[in-house]
Write a protein that holds these residues in place. Structure first.
Motif, short mmCIF file in Angstrom:
data_model
loop_
_atom_site.label_atom_id
_atom_site.label_comp_id
_atom_site.label_asym_id
_atom_site.label_seq_id
_atom_site.Cartn_x
_atom_site.Cartn_y
_atom_site.Cartn_z
N HIS A 20 0.88 -1.16 0.00
CA HIS A 20 0.00 0.00 0.00
C HIS A 20 0.92 1.21 0.00
N LYS A 75 -8.93 -4.09 1.70
CA LYS A 75 -10.06 -3.26 2.13
C LYS A 75 -9.67 -2.42 3.35
N GLN A 76 -8.91 -3.02 4.26
CA GLN A 76 -8.47 -2.30 5.45
C GLN A 76 -7.55 -1.14 5.07
N GLN A 77 -6.69 -1.36 4.07
CA GLN A 77 -5.78 -0.30 3.64
C GLN A 77 -6.55 0.88 3.03
N ALA A 78 -7.63 0.56 2.35
CA ALA A 78 -8.43 1.59 1.67
C ALA A 78 -9.27 2.42 2.62
N SER A 79 -9.48 1.93 3.85
CA SER A 79 -10.33 2.68 4.78
C SER A 79 -9.57 3.71 5.57
#
Length: 79
Positions: A20, A75-79
């Motif tokens: 990321h 998904k966690q990185q995008a939040s």
């Protein structure tokens, strides 16, 4: 890939890695021919240990679980 004592593990076969870019966090999937069970290793990485690293150690039958965890990581990185 290294063992806890620093010995290089030559049986590991990294098949996927992603980073990321904004955070520098990493995820890797490593396949072992005879790894006994699915294992997740979380550690600090980077020059100052300021990024999170997630390494999924799997045998081939665990591929779906590794893919699911990788999607959850993304998904966690995008939040």
């Amino acid at each position: 890939m290294f063992f806890v004592d620093g010995t290089k593990d030559r049986e590991a076969n990294p098949v996927f890695s992603a980073k990321h870019l904004p955070s520098g966090n990493l995820v890797r999937i490593v396949i072992f021919e005879s790894h006994p069970e699915y294992t997740e290793v979380h550690n600090r990485v980077g020059d100052n240990d300021d990024q999170d690293g997630l390494c999924l150690l799997i045998a081939l039958p665990d591929m779906q679980c590794a893919m699911d965890m990788t999607v959850a990581w993304a998904k966690q990185q995008a939040s």
